[in-house]
Design a protein around this motif. Structure first.
Motif, PDB file in Angstrom:
ATOM      1  N   ASP A 220      40.466  35.865  12.353  1.00 31.47           N
ATOM      2  CA  ASP A 220      40.137  36.905  11.366  1.00 31.47           C
ATOM      3  C   ASP A 220      39.813  36.295  10.000  1.00 31.47           C
ATOM      4  OD1 ASP A 220      40.531  38.818  13.269  1.00 31.47           O
ATOM      5  OD2 ASP A 220      42.532  39.415  12.584  1.00 31.47           O
ATOM      6  N   ALA A 221      40.567  35.263   9.621  1.00 29.76           N
ATOM      7  CA  ALA A 221      40.357  34.647   8.306  1.00 29.76           C
ATOM      8  C   ALA A 221      38.982  34.000   8.209  1.00 29.76           C
ATOM      9  CB  ALA A 221      41.451  33.611   8.029  1.00 29.76           C
ATOM     10  N   ILE A 222      38.576  33.319   9.273  1.00 30.42           N
ATOM     11  CA  ILE A 222      37.280  32.626   9.246  1.00 30.42           C
ATOM     12  C   ILE A 222      36.136  33.652   9.165  1.00 30.42           C
ATOM     13  CG2 ILE A 222      35.753  31.006  10.475  1.00 30.42           C
ATOM     14  CD1 ILE A 222      38.541  29.864   9.434  1.00 30.42           C
ATOM     15  N   VAL A 223      36.255  34.722   9.922  1.00 34.83           N
ATOM     16  CA  VAL A 223      35.246  35.797   9.894  1.00 34.83           C
ATOM     17  C   VAL A 223      35.128  36.366   8.472  1.00 34.83           C
ATOM     18  CG1 VAL A 223      34.830  38.182  10.665  1.00 34.83           C
ATOM     19  CG2 VAL A 223      35.426  36.394  12.336  1.00 34.83           C
ATOM     20  N   HIS A 224      36.279  36.578   7.858  1.00 28.05           N
ATOM     21  CA  HIS A 224      36.370  37.157   6.521  1.00 28.05           C
ATOM     22  C   HIS A 224      35.729  36.239   5.471  1.00 28.05           C
ATOM     23  CE1 HIS A 224      38.501  40.135   4.047  1.00 28.05           C
ATOM     24  NE2 HIS A 224      38.821  39.164   3.208  1.00 28.05           N
ATOM     25  N   ILE A 225      35.969  34.958   5.589  1.00 29.21           N
ATOM     26  CA  ILE A 225      35.542  34.009   4.562  1.00 29.21           C
ATOM     27  C   ILE A 225      34.094  33.564   4.743  1.00 29.21           C
ATOM     28  CG2 ILE A 225      35.869  31.545   4.046  1.00 29.21           C
ATOM     29  CD1 ILE A 225      38.994  32.678   4.163  1.00 29.21           C
ATOM     30  N   LEU A 226      33.687  33.381   6.008  1.00 35.63           N
ATOM     31  CA  LEU A 226      32.310  32.927   6.242  1.00 35.63           C
ATOM     32  C   LEU A 226      31.335  34.091   6.378  1.00 35.63           C
ATOM     33  CD1 LEU A 226      32.770  29.923   8.725  1.00 35.63           C
ATOM     34  CD2 LEU A 226      32.650  29.879   6.220  1.00 35.63           C
ATOM     35  N   ASN A 227      31.867  35.298   6.514  1.00 38.47           N
ATOM     36  CA  ASN A 227      31.018  36.465   6.718  1.00 38.47           C
ATOM     37  C   ASN A 227      30.140  36.295   7.956  1.00 38.47           C
ATOM     38  OD1 ASN A 227      29.996  39.009   6.206  1.00 38.47           O
ATOM     39  ND2 ASN A 227      28.379  38.248   4.847  1.00 38.47           N
ATOM     40  N   VAL A 228      30.788  35.956   9.073  1.00 36.31           N
ATOM     41  CA  VAL A 228      30.077  35.814  10.338  1.00 36.31           C
ATOM     42  C   VAL A 228      30.668  36.806  11.338  1.00 36.31           C
ATOM     43  CG1 VAL A 228      29.450  33.388  10.027  1.00 36.31           C
ATOM     44  CG2 VAL A 228      31.657  33.953  11.049  1.00 36.31           C
ATOM     45  N   PRO A 229      29.942  37.154  12.412  1.00 34.92           N
ATOM     46  CA  PRO A 229      30.504  38.078  13.404  1.00 34.92           C
ATOM     47  C   PRO A 229      31.669  37.443  14.159  1.00 34.92           C
ATOM     48  CG  PRO A 229      28.141  37.700  13.787  1.00 34.92           C
ATOM     49  CD  PRO A 229      28.567  36.764  12.727  1.00 34.92           C
ATOM     50  N   GLN A 230      32.537  38.289  14.694  1.00 33.63           N
ATOM     51  CA  GLN A 230      33.713  37.823  15.444  1.00 33.63           C
ATOM     52  C   GLN A 230      33.328  36.851  16.556  1.00 33.63           C
ATOM     53  OE1 GLN A 230      37.068  38.525  15.345  1.00 33.63           O
ATOM     54  NE2 GLN A 230      37.223  40.160  13.832  1.00 33.63           N
ATOM     55  N   ASN A 231      32.200  37.107  17.239  1.00 28.51           N
ATOM     56  CA  ASN A 231      31.884  36.279  18.406  1.00 28.51           C
ATOM     57  C   ASN A 231      31.263  34.932  18.045  1.00 28.51           C
ATOM     58  OD1 ASN A 231      29.289  36.977  17.725  1.00 28.51           O
ATOM     59  ND2 ASN A 231      28.722  37.733  19.766  1.00 28.51           N
ATOM     60  N   LYS A 232      31.156  34.638  16.748  1.00 26.88           N
ATOM     61  CA  LYS A 232      30.662  33.319  16.347  1.00 26.88           C
ATOM     62  C   LYS A 232      31.807  32.372  15.977  1.00 26.88           C
ATOM     63  CE  LYS A 232      26.040  33.943  16.049  1.00 26.88           C
ATOM     64  NZ  LYS A 232      24.960  33.003  16.317  1.00 26.88           N
ATOM     65  N   VAL A 233      33.015  32.824  16.226  1.00 23.90           N
ATOM     66  CA  VAL A 233      34.169  32.015  15.855  1.00 23.90           C
ATOM     67  C   VAL A 233      35.031  31.785  17.087  1.00 23.90           C
ATOM     68  CG1 VAL A 233      36.252  31.934  14.424  1.00 23.90           C
ATOM     69  CG2 VAL A 233      34.148  32.936  13.509  1.00 23.90           C
ATOM     70  N   ARG A 234      35.512  30.567  17.212  1.00 23.29           N
ATOM     71  CA  ARG A 234      36.408  30.238  18.316  1.00 23.29           C
ATOM     72  C   ARG A 234      37.525  29.359  17.758  1.00 23.29           C
ATOM     73  NH1 ARG A 234      35.141  25.870  22.809  1.00 23.29           N
ATOM     74  NH2 ARG A 234      37.113  26.006  23.918  1.00 23.29           N
ATOM     75  N   HIS A 257      39.616  26.423   4.711  1.00 26.52           N
ATOM     76  CA  HIS A 257      39.074  25.327   3.900  1.00 26.52           C
ATOM     77  C   HIS A 257      38.190  24.422   4.761  1.00 26.52           C
ATOM     78  CE1 HIS A 257      42.414  25.454   0.561  1.00 26.52           C
ATOM     79  NE2 HIS A 257      41.502  26.398   0.408  1.00 26.52           N
ATOM     80  N   ALA A 258      38.717  24.033   5.931  1.00 24.61           N
ATOM     81  CA  ALA A 258      37.941  23.155   6.817  1.00 24.61           C
ATOM     82  C   ALA A 258      36.666  23.867   7.273  1.00 24.61           C
ATOM     83  CB  ALA A 258      38.792  22.738   8.012  1.00 24.61           C
ATOM     84  N   ALA A 259      36.782  25.156   7.597  1.00 26.52           N
ATOM     85  CA  ALA A 259      35.620  25.916   8.079  1.00 26.52           C
ATOM     86  C   ALA A 259      34.553  26.027   6.993  1.00 26.52           C
ATOM     87  CB  ALA A 259      36.065  27.308   8.532  1.00 26.52           C
ATOM     88  N   LEU A 260      34.997  26.296   5.783  1.00 22.25           N
ATOM     89  CA  LEU A 260      34.050  26.414   4.670  1.00 22.25           C
ATOM     90  C   LEU A 260      33.295  25.099   4.486  1.00 22.25           C
ATOM     91  CD1 LEU A 260      32.994  28.017   2.151  1.00 22.25           C
ATOM     92  CD2 LEU A 260      34.848  26.929   0.864  1.00 22.25           C
ATOM     93  N   ALA A 261      34.044  23.998   4.456  1.00 17.50           N
ATOM     94  CA  ALA A 261      33.417  22.692   4.248  1.00 17.50           C
ATOM     95  C   ALA A 261      32.461  22.345   5.396  1.00 17.50           C
ATOM     96  CB  ALA A 261      34.499  21.619   4.105  1.00 17.50           C
ATOM     97  N   ALA A 262      32.869  22.682   6.636  1.00 21.30           N
ATOM     98  CA  ALA A 262      32.026  22.372   7.792  1.00 21.30           C
ATOM     99  C   ALA A 262      30.775  23.252   7.803  1.00 21.30           C
ATOM    100  CB  ALA A 262      32.823  22.576   9.079  1.00 21.30           C
ATOM    101  N   TYR A 263      30.954  24.501   7.465  1.00 31.03           N
ATOM    102  CA  TYR A 263      29.851  25.471   7.440  1.00 31.03           C
ATOM    103  C   TYR A 263      28.795  25.039   6.433  1.00 31.03           C
ATOM    104  CZ  TYR A 263      27.742  30.166   6.990  1.00 31.03           C
ATOM    105  OH  TYR A 263      26.899  31.239   6.964  1.00 31.03           O
TER     106      TYR A 263
END
Lengths: 769, 288
Positions: A220-234, A257-263
């Motif tokens: 949920d946090a990654i979806v919220h921060i990256l503004n991507v659909p649920q099915n794009k996160v694992r 933090h890691a997701a933001l930097a990787a994205y």
């Protein structure tokens, strides 16, 4: 399940099978997050606030960016979605924008080619502040003229639980006792510090690997921060080196933090915290301040309880509202009390945000209520055991929220066994009768524990599962709860083996991954055996129906009950009629029968209402009591714990050895909470963020521990099981404090009880004489 | 995080001196149990590490005309097991035996312990009451400095950049001289001493010649001995009253810092009398 449950009926559950992750962990081949490597991987380091409260005046990353190997410096401006970590109130920014509220708050991320360069460059990012007055404790926070750092009153959350008319009863009561108690922080001290790797995929999705308890929170946090659909996160959990609640809420920050930097960098990014960074920035057990009162009649029947319970939430609320709630609904203790008034407040301060920790607010309230019960016993001139016996919860009792306990209540049995196994009656003497420099004392503390999230997280209390029997009869299972060292994968395997009728070692549980089963809630609240256990029981039960049908067909019988001993299926009515497990599986595959199923379980409904503070808070409770035997050196004020007998009604021990392990671990953690673990934050700065400064018990400090298991089955639990993860952490500290009183007559109102604390009490008593 | 540095392990003392004189930002490595921690935390950033472990004669305990000589690279476990550190010296081997944990004791050296000069250092109070002297060698000279003049403050000694401690020398004592080391630690396993004390009674069986020495750690920047308190206790039959007097004198002289996280000043002050009483009682075999 009925009370006649006996483990002889089962071939798998109830046995102390060897846990299925033991070889890799003992031989050191288990892969923890820092063992994961990806091509072109970059490393992140966090720029952190150096003041406890301030406005950010300037931010300059030019120097850092000039360093060879530095790829980028990211700030709140780079967050594509919302710059907030979603917990409950969403007040925690992922990266600070205009102000900082605690020393150590994340401001920016440096991404570099090596971890050394990233850390070096993070120190070269220049941030200047306009410092603001900081709030150091809850008393300061709740003053009317205090600086406001949350809302208009610095209160994250408040609950009032009112039952009967406590105030009126106190006025007329025969006996009243009251006390004020404080408890300090506790650090989770997991062996593996926080760490995550985010791996961006060519299709625009992202995979996060890491040390965690709650993959779905992170999802949920990654979806919220990256503004991507649920099915794009694992989210994939890696072998996790200890958690204790510390991997429940805050890993969402590290992962984001890691997701933001990787994205943004389009490269895999790894972030691993150092121990000091982990101390400074990650969550802690809340310090508490509790005012408590009990009223009783002359015979010792408690007639009223009143509690004012204040938690120091730190700078952001994270899970504080629910930690507060659990502590509040249990605050009056495991007693049947008709009149209760509980006021619970969590206040903001300019310190590290506190969050989930094994026990979740209950070790704090238990210290207050169980210390005060002992005081009440002194005032009534009856033994602490007798007072507890008179008032303890039984079937038919009501909790502070008015919930009637209708079944599965083993407190009486627990206390009885703990008393017996601690030799209470031989050791107990009132403190006045104790003499000598080294004095022995014995103390007890009891508690009840709502299993699962209850009304605190009602909509999250469900779990999914996926069970697949392979062609050779081995089994693959996916669940939504995580293995944290507590042994849930082993217990899940036992449940699946029992249901399917296969050997335990045929079952393999896959690493928890958010793409395998639906959101199953967090791995917290001692809920995994109950929730995922039931979800697996559900799925395996569906498969078993298909298997049983095939068994009948293979045995040429039209109908009958099929049983299993873990190797063969046989007819209940004619055990000689049997067929091998693998042969049945083979036959099913041959006949194109699906031996795969999803499972689902949702907890029973609860009725607690925030408005009235009344209703059923949880669907069932575990009950516990610990007796502590201590030796106190009355000259140096040093305490040595000699023995801890910790008893737990957990419904059903699906793996007794794992249960004993849970009890031993929790008891030791509580021992540290009682005596040595003393985190010091002065003017917002943590002074001892290391294991040289913050002392957890060493192996030499561990006393004899006697775990006691009581089984009062819960009708809706898997084979009767309730939950055990947290209760072992709740009572031992207070039992130790009560034992110190019994040895010396010194009553502590604070934890930890350091020799300094006891010396103060001793000096104070001398002055009185 | 480690800063970059060069590493050099000379075979001889002269090679060590040569390396030290060429680099003003060099640090000596003995066991490394303090040095490596300080480098990791960024407290120090040496550009050269000179490892003395290959100079074998710098370690070991021997008996010479001068007394008991201890090589600075002798590890805590070697001190603990030394057959020469018995009788009057047994408090030193006992202090070494309870320091840190077994693994640290295999690394940590007595020279490193006194040069790091932590106020609660395990070997400092035993060496202080034993009147240890420190042999300091420079490029072309050698001098013998009493330990109480050698240690000047927390993490501070008179040792200058190019010098190396080459011996720690303990004088001979009359038979029956005995000592006792005590400390308070927060856990039973590995911890630094919150407050510690060594008591030595020279000539315990001869009341007139009996001399009591007591050194306290962490109550002052360096191990503290009170001349006045020792006079109160020396040369007479010791009573609880004398111990109380001595403790009160010590408490009027010391000033434990308030910022210690391991024990409060009040607790340290309280422990002075307890340590004196316990130490003397263990040594003399009497109960006060």
């Amino acid at each position: 399940m009925k009370k006649t449950l006996s483990k002889n009926n089962f071939h798998s559950v109830g046995n102390s099978v060897i846990r299925n992750d033991v070889i890799e962990k003992v031989t050191g081949t288990a892969k923890y997050i820092d063992d994961y490597k990806f091509g072109d991987m970059l490393y992140g380091a966090t720029v952190r606030a150096t003041v406890p409260h301030g406005n950010i005046k300037s931010f300059n990353s030019a120097l850092a960016l000039k360093i060879d190997g530095v790829i980028a410096v990211y700030t709140y401006k780079d967050v594509p979605g919302k710059n907030e970590v979603p917990f409950i109130l969403n007040d925690y920014p992922l990266l600070a924008s205009d102000k900082v509220l605690f020393h150590g708050q994340a401001i920016a991320l440096v991404v570099a080619k090596t971890p050394e360069i990233a850390k070096f460059a993070a120190k070269k990012v220049e941030v200047t502040y306009q410092e603001l007055p900081a709030i150091n404790d809850v008393h300061q926070s709740l003053k009317k003229d205090a600086v406001k750092i949350f809302g208009n009153d610095n209160i994250f959350k408040r609950y009032d639980i009112i039952r009967g008319d406590a105030e009126n009863v106190f006025e007329k009561a025969a006996v009243v006792v009251e006390g004020k108690y404080t408890t300090n922080y506790q650090v989770h001290a997991y062996l593996e510090t926080q760490g995550m790797v985010a791996d961006p995929q060519p299709d625009g999705s992202i995979v996060i690997y890491g040390s965690m308890q709650c993959p779905f929170y992170i999802h949920d946090a990654i979806v919220h921060i990256l503004n991507v659909p649920q099915n794009k996160v694992r989210i994939v959990q890696t072998t996790t080196g200890g958690a204790f609640g510390g991997k429940e809420d805050v890993p969402s920050i590290v992962a984001a933090h890691a997701a933001l930097a990787a994205y943004l960098s389009k490269k895999p990014v790894k972030i691993i915290y150092s121990r000091e960074e982990d101390f400074q920035a990650m969550s802690k057990r809340h310090p508490s301040y509790i005012e408590m009162k009990y009223a009783a009649d002359k015979k010792g029947k408690i007639t009223a309880a009143q509690v004012r319970y204040i938690l120091d939430g730190g700078a952001f609320s994270t899970l504080s509202p629910v930690v507060l709630w659990r502590g509040a609904v249990h605050a009056a203790g495991p007693y049947n009390i008709p009149n209760v008034k509980i006021e619970a407040i969590c206040a903001a301060t300019n310190k590290v945000p506190c969050g989930a920790f094994r026990g979740f607010g209950q070790p704090q309230t238990t210290f207050a209520n169980e210390s005060l019960i002992d005081e009440l016993a002194v005032k009534l001139n009856i033994s602490p055991l007798e007072l507890r016996r008179i008032n303890m919860m039984k079937v038919g009792s009501r909790t502070a929220t008015g919930q009637k306990i209708t079944r599965s209540c083993g407190l009486e049995k627990v206390i009885k066994q703990v008393v017996q196994k601690s030799d209470w009656n031989k050791i107990y003497l009132s403190p006045e009768k104790r003499t000598g420099t080294i004095r022995t004392g014995i103390g007890i503390a009891a508690s009840f524990y709502g299993v699962g999230l209850g009304a605190g997280g009602k909509y999250l209390d469900r779990a999914g599962s996926y069970v697949q029997v392979q062609k050779d009869g081995t089994v693959i299972i996916a669940i939504g709860n995580t293995e944290l060292g507590q042994g849930v994968f082993t217990v899940i395997s036992q449940i699946a083996a029992e249901m399917l009728g296969c050997p335990y070692n045929f079952v393999r549980v896959l690493k928890t991954d958010t793409t395998r089963v639906p959101d199953s809630g967090p791995t917290v609240a001692s809920r995994s055996t109950l929730m995922s256990g039931n979800a697996v029981r559900n799925a395996a039960g569906i498969i078993r129906l298909r298997i049983d049908k095939m068994v009948l067909e293979m045995l040429n019988v039209k109908s009958g009950a099929v049983k299993s001993n873990g190797k063969n299926y046989f007819l209940s009515s004619d055990p000689k009629k049997k067929v091998r497990y693998q042969d049945v599986v083979k036959k099913c595959y041959g006949k194109r029968i699906n031996l795969t199923s999803n499972g689902w379980y949702a907890g029973e409904d609860v009725t607690f209402s925030q408005e009235t503070g009344q209703g059923n808070a949880y669907y069932t409770y575990s009950y516990s009591a610990t007796a502590a035997i201590v030796k106190v050196n009355t000259e140096t004020c040093e305490v040595s714990v000699e023995k801890l007998v910790s008893g737990h009604d957990i419904g059903k021990a699906l793996n007794p050895q794992l249960c004993e392990g849970q009890i031993e671990g929790g008891v030791i953690q509580s021992l540290g909470y009682a005596l040595t673990e003393n985190l010091i934050i002065k003017n917002g700065i943590m002074l001892n963020p290391s294991f040289a400064g913050y002392l957890i018990p060493t192996s030499s400090d561990i006393p004899e521990i006697i775990p006691v298991i009581v089984e009062e089955p819960y009708h809706d639990g898997p084979f009767g099981a309730k939950g055990l993860g947290e209760p072992p952490m709740i009572t031992p500290a207070t039992a130790i404090a009560n034992a110190i009183y019994n040895a010396t007559g010194w009553r502590t109102d604070k934890l930890p009880v350091t020799p300094e604390v006891l010396l103060d009490i001793k000096k104070h008593l001398w002055k009185k004489i | 995080m480690f800063s970059r540095f060069d590493y050099y392990a000379p075979q001889t003392l002269n090679d060590a001196f040569a390396a030290l004189s060429k680099n003003g930002n060099a640090r000596i490595l003995a066991g490394g149990t303090d040095l490596v921690v300080n480098i990791r935390s960024g407290k120090i950033k040496p550009s050269l590490i000179v490892d003395l472990k290959k100079i074998k004669w710098l370690s070991g305990v021997t008996k010479t005309d001068r007394g008991i000589e201890i090589g600075p690279l002798t590890t805590m476990n070697e001190l603990a097991e030394s057959s020469l550190l018995k009788g009057p010296y047994s408090l030193l081997s006992y202090a070494a035996k309870i320091m840190g944990c077994y693994e640290i004791r295999n690394r940590a050296t007595v020279g490193g312990n006194i040069i790091n000069a932590s106020p609660g250092a395990e070997t400092l109070t035993p060496l202080t009451v034993l009147h240890a002297s420190v042999e300091v060698s420079g490029n072309n000279n050698k001098k013998l400095i009493p330990l109480n003049k050698f240690v000047t403050g927390p993490n501070n000694t008179v040792l200058s950049g190019g010098e190396i401690v080459t011996k720690i020398i303990l004088p001979f004592y009359p038979q029956l001289t005995a000592g006792y080391y005590m400390r308070r630690a927060r856990v039973k396993g590995m911890d630094l001493a919150s407050v510690n004390c060594s008591v030595l009674v020279v000539n315990p069986n001869n009341i007139e010649k009996c001399q009591v020495r007591a050194a306290f750690g962490t109550v002052m920047p360096t191990p503290y001995r009170s001349q006045k308190a020792e006079e109160i206790l020396s040369g007479k039959k010791i009573t609880l009253d004398l111990i109380k007097q001595a403790a009160s004198v010590i408490n009027s002289e010391i000033n434990p810092r308030a910022t210690s996280l391991r024990a409060t000043p009040e607790y340290k002050r309280f422990m002075v009398e307890y340590f004196l009483k316990t130490g003397l009682s263990k040594i003399l075999g009497v109960t006060f």
